[in-house]
Design a protein around this motif. Structure first.
Motif, PDB file in Angstrom:
ATOM      1  N   ASP A 135      29.061  10.890  32.899  1.00 53.05           N
ATOM      2  CA  ASP A 135      29.915   9.721  32.726  1.00 53.05           C
ATOM      3  C   ASP A 135      29.506   9.037  31.421  1.00 53.05           C
ATOM      4  O   ASP A 135      28.421   8.461  31.331  1.00 53.05           O
ATOM      5  CB  ASP A 135      29.743   8.762  33.911  1.00 53.05           C
ATOM      6  N   ASP A 136      30.380   9.111  30.431  1.00 55.58           N
ATOM      7  CA  ASP A 136      29.994   8.595  29.118  1.00 55.58           C
ATOM      8  C   ASP A 136      30.051   7.072  29.042  1.00 55.58           C
ATOM      9  O   ASP A 136      29.539   6.496  28.087  1.00 55.58           O
ATOM     10  CB  ASP A 136      30.880   9.212  28.029  1.00 55.58           C
ATOM     11  N   LEU A 137      30.664   6.429  30.015  1.00 55.31           N
ATOM     12  CA  LEU A 137      30.604   4.973  30.072  1.00 55.31           C
ATOM     13  C   LEU A 137      29.235   4.507  30.553  1.00 55.31           C
ATOM     14  O   LEU A 137      28.651   3.582  30.003  1.00 55.31           O
ATOM     15  CB  LEU A 137      31.700   4.432  30.997  1.00 55.31           C
ATOM     16  N   LYS A 138      28.723   5.204  31.565  1.00 57.31           N
ATOM     17  CA  LYS A 138      27.413   4.859  32.110  1.00 57.31           C
ATOM     18  C   LYS A 138      26.275   5.508  31.329  1.00 57.31           C
ATOM     19  O   LYS A 138      25.108   5.161  31.516  1.00 57.31           O
ATOM     20  CB  LYS A 138      27.327   5.286  33.572  1.00 57.31           C
ATOM     21  N   LYS A 139      26.621   6.485  30.471  1.00 58.96           N
ATOM     22  CA  LYS A 139      25.624   7.240  29.712  1.00 58.96           C
ATOM     23  C   LYS A 139      24.624   7.904  30.657  1.00 58.96           C
ATOM     24  O   LYS A 139      23.407   7.914  30.426  1.00 58.96           O
ATOM     25  CB  LYS A 139      24.874   6.345  28.713  1.00 58.96           C
ATOM     26  N   SER A 140      25.150   8.503  31.721  1.00 63.04           N
ATOM     27  CA  SER A 140      24.269   9.154  32.695  1.00 63.04           C
ATOM     28  C   SER A 140      25.053  10.196  33.468  1.00 63.04           C
ATOM     29  O   SER A 140      26.295  10.176  33.507  1.00 63.04           O
ATOM     30  CB  SER A 140      23.680   8.131  33.661  1.00 63.04           C
ATOM     31  N   GLN A 141      24.318  11.118  34.104  1.00 66.64           N
ATOM     32  CA  GLN A 141      24.972  12.115  34.929  1.00 66.64           C
ATOM     33  C   GLN A 141      25.339  11.504  36.282  1.00 66.64           C
ATOM     34  O   GLN A 141      24.629  10.665  36.820  1.00 66.64           O
ATOM     35  CB  GLN A 141      24.081  13.336  35.114  1.00 66.64           C
ATOM     36  N   VAL A 142      26.495  11.947  36.808  1.00 62.55           N
ATOM     37  CA  VAL A 142      26.965  11.422  38.085  1.00 62.55           C
ATOM     38  C   VAL A 142      27.077  12.515  39.143  1.00 62.55           C
ATOM     39  O   VAL A 142      27.268  12.221  40.324  1.00 62.55           O
ATOM     40  CB  VAL A 142      28.318  10.701  37.930  1.00 62.55           C
ATOM     41  N   ALA A 143      26.969  13.769  38.734  1.00 59.72           N
ATOM     42  CA  ALA A 143      27.011  14.879  39.687  1.00 59.72           C
ATOM     43  C   ALA A 143      26.341  16.089  39.065  1.00 59.72           C
ATOM     44  O   ALA A 143      26.236  16.203  37.833  1.00 59.72           O
ATOM     45  CB  ALA A 143      28.449  15.213  40.085  1.00 59.72           C
ATOM     46  N   GLU A 144      25.865  16.984  39.914  1.00 60.58           N
ATOM     47  CA  GLU A 144      25.179  18.191  39.457  1.00 60.58           C
ATOM     48  C   GLU A 144      25.529  19.338  40.389  1.00 60.58           C
ATOM     49  O   GLU A 144      25.500  19.196  41.610  1.00 60.58           O
ATOM     50  CB  GLU A 144      23.669  17.953  39.455  1.00 60.58           C
ATOM     51  N   LEU A 145      25.886  20.472  39.797  1.00 57.79           N
ATOM     52  CA  LEU A 145      26.179  21.684  40.557  1.00 57.79           C
ATOM     53  C   LEU A 145      25.207  22.766  40.114  1.00 57.79           C
ATOM     54  O   LEU A 145      25.066  23.022  38.922  1.00 57.79           O
ATOM     55  CB  LEU A 145      27.623  22.142  40.311  1.00 57.79           C
ATOM     56  N   GLU A 146      24.552  23.413  41.058  1.00 61.56           N
ATOM     57  CA  GLU A 146      23.560  24.434  40.736  1.00 61.56           C
ATOM     58  C   GLU A 146      23.995  25.774  41.309  1.00 61.56           C
ATOM     59  O   GLU A 146      24.525  25.852  42.422  1.00 61.56           O
ATOM     60  CB  GLU A 146      22.189  24.052  41.295  1.00 61.56           C
ATOM     61  N   PHE A 147      23.744  26.851  40.543  1.00 60.40           N
ATOM     62  CA  PHE A 147      24.164  28.191  40.932  1.00 60.40           C
ATOM     63  C   PHE A 147      22.998  29.156  40.805  1.00 60.40           C
ATOM     64  O   PHE A 147      21.974  28.847  40.189  1.00 60.40           O
ATOM     65  CB  PHE A 147      25.344  28.639  40.064  1.00 60.40           C
ATOM     66  N   SER A 148      23.169  30.335  41.376  1.00 62.69           N
ATOM     67  CA  SER A 148      22.097  31.335  41.362  1.00 62.69           C
ATOM     68  C   SER A 148      22.067  32.144  40.066  1.00 62.69           C
ATOM     69  O   SER A 148      21.143  32.919  39.835  1.00 62.69           O
ATOM     70  CB  SER A 148      22.245  32.283  42.556  1.00 62.69           C
ATOM     71  N   SER A 149      23.099  31.971  39.226  1.00 64.89           N
ATOM     72  CA  SER A 149      23.148  32.669  37.934  1.00 64.89           C
ATOM     73  C   SER A 149      23.660  31.706  36.875  1.00 64.89           C
ATOM     74  O   SER A 149      24.148  30.615  37.186  1.00 64.89           O
ATOM     75  CB  SER A 149      24.057  33.909  38.017  1.00 64.89           C
ATOM     76  N   ASP A 150      23.556  32.112  35.618  1.00 67.04           N
ATOM     77  CA  ASP A 150      23.956  31.247  34.518  1.00 67.04           C
ATOM     78  C   ASP A 150      25.457  30.962  34.550  1.00 67.04           C
ATOM     79  O   ASP A 150      26.267  31.832  34.892  1.00 67.04           O
ATOM     80  CB  ASP A 150      23.603  31.884  33.177  1.00 67.04           C
ATOM     81  N   VAL A 151      25.817  29.750  34.178  1.00 68.42           N
ATOM     82  CA  VAL A 151      27.220  29.346  34.078  1.00 68.42           C
ATOM     83  C   VAL A 151      27.784  29.868  32.758  1.00 68.42           C
ATOM     84  O   VAL A 151      27.200  29.664  31.696  1.00 68.42           O
ATOM     85  CB  VAL A 151      27.347  27.810  34.148  1.00 68.42           C
ATOM     86  N   ARG A 152      28.927  30.548  32.834  1.00 70.18           N
ATOM     87  CA  ARG A 152      29.539  31.116  31.634  1.00 70.18           C
ATOM     88  C   ARG A 152      30.576  30.197  31.004  1.00 70.18           C
ATOM     89  O   ARG A 152      30.788  30.231  29.797  1.00 70.18           O
ATOM     90  CB  ARG A 152      30.182  32.468  31.971  1.00 70.18           C
ATOM     91  N   SER A 153      31.210  29.362  31.836  1.00 71.52           N
ATOM     92  CA  SER A 153      32.228  28.463  31.318  1.00 71.52           C
ATOM     93  C   SER A 153      32.568  27.447  32.408  1.00 71.52           C
ATOM     94  O   SER A 153      32.290  27.672  33.586  1.00 71.52           O
ATOM     95  CB  SER A 153      33.481  29.255  30.914  1.00 71.52           C
ATOM     96  N   VAL A 154      33.160  26.331  31.988  1.00 73.76           N
ATOM     97  CA  VAL A 154      33.617  25.298  32.922  1.00 73.76           C
ATOM     98  C   VAL A 154      34.985  24.807  32.458  1.00 73.76           C
ATOM     99  O   VAL A 154      35.215  24.624  31.264  1.00 73.76           O
ATOM    100  CB  VAL A 154      32.655  24.091  32.980  1.00 73.76           C
ATOM    101  N   LYS A 155      35.887  24.587  33.413  1.00 74.29           N
ATOM    102  CA  LYS A 155      37.192  24.004  33.133  1.00 74.29           C
ATOM    103  C   LYS A 155      37.390  22.799  34.047  1.00 74.29           C
ATOM    104  O   LYS A 155      36.971  22.826  35.209  1.00 74.29           O
ATOM    105  CB  LYS A 155      38.316  25.024  33.356  1.00 74.29           C
ATOM    106  N   LEU A 156      38.040  21.761  33.523  1.00 76.61           N
ATOM    107  CA  LEU A 156      38.241  20.539  34.288  1.00 76.61           C
ATOM    108  C   LEU A 156      39.717  20.178  34.375  1.00 76.61           C
ATOM    109  O   LEU A 156      40.487  20.387  33.432  1.00 76.61           O
ATOM    110  CB  LEU A 156      37.504  19.365  33.631  1.00 76.61           C
ATOM    111  N   SER A 157      40.095  19.624  35.537  1.00 82.22           N
ATOM    112  CA  SER A 157      41.354  18.903  35.679  1.00 82.22           C
ATOM    113  C   SER A 157      41.016  17.584  36.341  1.00 82.22           C
ATOM    114  O   SER A 157      39.863  17.326  36.692  1.00 82.22           O
ATOM    115  CB  SER A 157      42.359  19.706  36.519  1.00 82.22           C
ATOM    116  N   ARG A 158      42.003  16.746  36.553  1.00 81.69           N
ATOM    117  CA  ARG A 158      41.726  15.447  37.168  1.00 81.69           C
ATOM    118  C   ARG A 158      41.255  15.592  38.611  1.00 81.69           C
ATOM    119  O   ARG A 158      40.622  14.689  39.153  1.00 81.69           O
ATOM    120  CB  ARG A 158      42.960  14.553  37.090  1.00 81.69           C
ATOM    121  N   ASP A 159      41.545  16.735  39.224  1.00 82.54           N
ATOM    122  CA  ASP A 159      41.186  16.940  40.630  1.00 82.54           C
ATOM    123  C   ASP A 159      40.125  18.007  40.852  1.00 82.54           C
ATOM    124  O   ASP A 159      39.515  18.044  41.916  1.00 82.54           O
ATOM    125  CB  ASP A 159      42.435  17.333  41.440  1.00 82.54           C
ATOM    126  N   LEU A 160      39.915  18.874  39.857  1.00 77.30           N
ATOM    127  CA  LEU A 160      39.103  20.070  40.099  1.00 77.30           C
ATOM    128  C   LEU A 160      38.050  20.289  39.018  1.00 77.30           C
ATOM    129  O   LEU A 160      38.236  19.932  37.850  1.00 77.30           O
ATOM    130  CB  LEU A 160      39.998  21.312  40.171  1.00 77.30           C
TER     131      LEU A 160
END
Length: 346
Positions: free
Chosen positions: A89-114
């Motif tokens: 969250d760039d307003l708060k200048k801090s992380q608000v959520a974290e997702l962890e996986f068993s392998s490296d993340v290759r890419s991320v895509k965002l929408s308002r819901d997903l």
């Protein structure tokens, strides 16, 4: 990686690890060895800068122009482990959520819901909420470069990624997961770049050969266009439509940005020998770009349209920003050059 320059910049000493557009190409995000930066595309202006002494980012995904970003650690000293997605969250200048996986993340895509996370062999779809919950999981063929594209239109939930057969594309409607994925046999070689237009009605595809760009209707799934970038193989970095889908630009590792007319293909160039019809190989009937320009030194770059459809922006791995205007004769004239990494928000 589709429509981004990622880890191609290791030969540069500028600290740039990653660059990509937001959903409407009005901004671009940069992952640095010591933080991240956000820029307005046209006119060029630095909008945000976060510096960290303890690490960098190999992926920065914007959500339009809002305050949320998805961050993945990268570079020689990752800020976060590369198997985690951090929602910032760039307003708060801090992380608000974290997702962890068993392998490296290759890419991320965002929408308002997903939140869509691409891993080596699967795609995980989470709710975009305070406590993201996994809603769907799609098993995929090996996808080490994270090739995947999410429709930028909030009223359209299409997701496209390489299919189970080489050269094929899977098209999934995340709003209706009961419906079987659509299989599009796009190329003979492995698919390496995908792009939706802003409405999600068109899907452009390119393979590892990089000679042909094909465009499909996402409703009827028919091929609408076949456009030739060149005769020699190339790696496609980026495909982008303008706002009304009348033009499309393509950048590759040949250092050239090509511009195609996607609604009026007759504007694209064609060999004089095309009139021979079936007597000559299909190559001679190909539609070529009606305009193109080269970036200096063949730098890896991503391309998009500027504030109007007659201007093209190129963002290069060496920190260069180019803006070209397209004349009625199909010439590309340089309007602006800048070193965006040397800018400040002052």
């Amino acid at each position: 990686m589709s429509n981004a320059i990622a880890q191609t910049t290791s030969h540069c000493s500028n600290g740039l690890l990653y660059a990509s557009w937001n959903q409407d190409q009005g901004c671009f995000a940069c992952g640095m060895e010591n933080g991240f930066r956000i820029y307005n595309t046209d006119p060029l202006k630095e909008k945000e800068r976060q510096d960290f002494v303890d690490g960098g980012f190999g992926h920065v995904e914007m959500l339009y122009r809002c305050n949320y970003l998805a961050l993945v650690g990268g570079g020689p000293r990752p800020k976060y482990p590369p198997n985690k997605v951090i929602i910032w969250d760039d307003l708060k200048k801090s992380q608000v959520a974290e997702l962890e996986f068993s392998s490296d993340v290759r890419s991320v895509k965002l929408s308002r819901d997903l939140i869509v996370v691409i891993l080596d062999d699967r795609i995980s779809i989470f709710s975009f909420s305070k406590n993201p919950a996994e809603q769907h999981r799609i098993q995929t063929t090996p996808n080490p470069y994270g090739v995947c594209v999410l429709c930028p239109n909030n009223n359209n939930s299409l997701l496209a990624f390489p299919g189970t057969e080489i050269g094929h594309v899977s098209l999934v409607d995340l709003a209706n997961m009961r419906r079987a994925p659509v299989d599009i046999p796009a190329h003979e070689a492995a698919v390496t770049c995908l792009a939706f237009n802003l409405q999600g009605s068109r899907l452009a595809t390119a393979s590892e050969k990089g000679t042909l760009i094909r465009v499909y209707d996402t409703n009827k799934h028919d091929q609408l266009l076949e456009l030739r970038r060149g005769a020699a193989n190339a790696h496609i970095y980026c495909i982008a439509f303008n706002h009304d889908s009348s033009f499309m630009c393509v950048s590759s590792d040949h250092g050239t940005v090509h511009v195609f007319a996607s609604e009026d293909p007759a504007r694209n160039k064609q060999s004089k020998m095309a009139k021979a019809g079936g007597l000559l190989p299909k190559y001679f009937s190909s539609r070529w770009s009606f305009a193109k320009f080269n970036v200096p030194d063949g730098q890896p770059c991503i391309c998009a349209f500027g504030s109007d459809k007659k201007s093209i922006i190129a963002i290069c791995a060496d920190g260069s920003y180019f803006k070209y205007s397209i004349t009625s004769k199909g010439e590309c004239l340089r309007e602006t050059f800048s070193k965006f990494l040397q800018m400040t928000d002052d």
